[in-house]
Design a protein around this motif. Structure first.
Motif, short mmCIF file in Angstrom:
data_model
loop_
_atom_site.label_atom_id
_atom_site.label_comp_id
_atom_site.label_asym_id
_atom_site.label_seq_id
_atom_site.Cartn_x
_atom_site.Cartn_y
_atom_site.Cartn_z
N LYS A 47 0.85 -1.20 0.00
CA LYS A 47 0.00 0.00 0.00
C LYS A 47 0.88 1.24 0.00
N ASN A 48 1.94 1.20 0.82
CA ASN A 48 2.90 2.30 0.91
C ASN A 48 4.32 1.74 0.98
N ALA A 78 3.78 6.14 7.15
CA ALA A 78 3.12 4.89 6.75
C ALA A 78 3.62 3.78 7.68
N GLU A 102 -6.42 4.72 8.02
CA GLU A 102 -6.55 3.70 6.97
C GLU A 102 -5.61 3.87 5.77
N PRO A 103 -5.45 5.08 5.18
CA PRO A 103 -4.57 5.19 3.99
C PRO A 103 -3.10 4.89 4.29
N LEU A 104 -2.69 5.08 5.54
CA LEU A 104 -1.27 4.90 5.89
C LEU A 104 -0.98 3.51 6.47
N GLN A 106 -1.24 -0.80 6.79
CA GLN A 106 -1.44 -2.11 6.15
C GLN A 106 -1.04 -3.20 7.12
#
Length: 426
Positions: A47-48, A78, A102-104, A106
């Motif tokens: 993801k990152n 992240a 959530e975006p950062l 996994q």
């Protein structure tokens, strides 16, 4: 330094067993395929890239690392979390796979510790550093991270005398592994001595205390508990929570509690078994004891006549603790035991009881025992008696709580010390 041949040969031989174990604990074929994908590749897309990689084994280590992970997510970094257990991964996702993190964030399973797999994993995710939590040491993981110039830190580290003896028997494996770490941040002096004896570099090893003391209950769980109290009319109930229990603890504790539950209709026991694969077994046990039981997994609520509520859900421990007035922490009456984290109930001002076999948390528990901040019991009968006394005697519960809070306050600050060291590698 490459890992010994015998270790890699052993891994190769047990790989089929490992796969069958994954299959056995998976709820369905899709879950089995997904875990195999994460363990043996091809791995999930990153993801990152350049995330701070935390490796935590299970629920306990995830909870311990929570304030640290939260700190870096809030700072805009992240974070990649790897787990070795299903419960650990569920816990990590329930904590961080939500707004605003959530975006950062996994979470995936750690690949099996084969050099080629670990290497491919690191090359795919390109982490900024590897942060191992507590005692989760894998030889090829550390070796490959070193070869690929990923800084390696062991944090919140603990090592019991028993574990140290085990590592000592395979020094050809453990010595190079510990020498491959850039930093070893340990909870107490005894653990520091053991790590150094096994090969850790004294110049890069230090006591910084346990970040577990910097724990706080997530506000949304506390709010949810207050709502449930209202919705389920729990104001008049006296609630005991039994958490992280193992076999045969539930059987013994529920048998010992049965007379109290029969004589006191206001009494309620919430049971949170440690391992999800035992949920049905514990339910059958309560039914056999003819105790009126409801289950969280079926969406059932606590009724007026409910005696046992089986919290067979994942990632909701804080919710059940926030509802309770006394708590028993499991894994401590079974044999050999070892215990689990007592700091979660204590952080919520819940008087805490545990069995005598708590060697995995020896240093932490002993500190509370010294000031009468927790109750240690010898067997299930004594546990039931003490838990009931804490509900009936507010002065006793208050005294236990006051002593426990002193220890909590005295030990906070480890989180900041960990951050200072980790920041050097950012």
């Amino acid at each position: 330094m490459a890992t010994p041949f015998w270790y890699n040969a052993a891994l190769f031989l047990i790989k089929p067993l490992y796969r069958s174990r994954i299959k056995k604990r998976a709820d369905n074929d899709a879950q089995y395929q997904q875990e195999c994908l994460e363990r043996f590749g091809p791995f999930q897309p990153a993801k990152n890239l350049n995330a701070i990689w935390f490796h935590v084994v299970s629920v306990g280590e995830t909870n311990a690392a929570q304030p640290l992970i939260e700190h870096y997510l809030k700072a805009g970094h992240a974070v990649l979390v790897t787990n070795t257990t299903k419960t650990g991964q569920a816990r990590a996702k329930s904590l961080f796979l939500k707004v605003p993190y959530e975006p950062l964030f996994q979470a995936v399973y750690l690949p099996a510790d084969q050099a080629s797999l670990v290497r491919r994993f690191i090359q795919k995710y390109q982490p900024k550093m590897l942060v191992l939590v507590e005692t989760e040491l894998w030889p090829n993981l550390i070796d490959q991270a070193q070869q690929l110039n990923v800084p390696r830190l062991l944090i919140n580290a603990r090592l019991s005398e028993k574990s140290a003896k085990g590592y000592g028997k395979v020094s050809s494996l453990s010595r190079p592994m510990l020498q491959g770490l850039n930093q070893v941040l340990v909870q107490d002096q005894a653990a520091l001595s053991r790590f150094i004896d096994l090969g850790a570099d004294p110049a890069h090893s230090q006591v910084v205390g346990s970040i577990k003391f910097d724990i706080h209950a997530p506000a949304h769980f506390v709010g949810k508990a207050a709502q449930l109290k209202q919705d389920w009319a729990l104001a008049g109930r006296k609630i005991i929570t039994m958490v992280s229990t193992h076999a045969p603890e539930e059987q013994k504790l529920l048998t010992a509690l049965k007379p109290y539950l029969q004589q006191h209709p206001e009494l309620l026991c919430i049971v949170v078994p440690r391992h999800p694969e035992r949920f049905d077994e514990v339910f059958a046990m309560a039914e056999k004891l003819e105790l009126s039981t409801q289950r969280r997994s079926l969406g059932q609520s606590i009724q007026r006549d409910t005696q046992i509520y089986l919290a067979d859900s994942m990632g909701e421990l804080w919710l059940w603790l926030a509802l309770s007035q006394a708590c028993f922490v499991g894994g401590s009456l079974n044999e050999p035991g070892g215990g689990h984290n007592i700091l979660e109930p204590i952080a919520l001002y819940v008087p805490t009881v545990l069995g005598k076999n708590y060697f995995n948390f020896q240093t932490i528990v002993d500190e509370f025992v010294a000031v009468n901040g927790v109750e240690i019991v010898q067997d299930a009968e004594q546990a039931a008696q003490v838990l009931f006394e804490l509900l009936e005697n507010p002065q006793k519960a208050q005294a236990l709580n006051a002593a426990a809070q002193q220890i909590m306050q005295k030990n906070t600050g480890s989180l900041q010390k960990h951050i200072q060291v980790i920041d050097q590698y950012l």
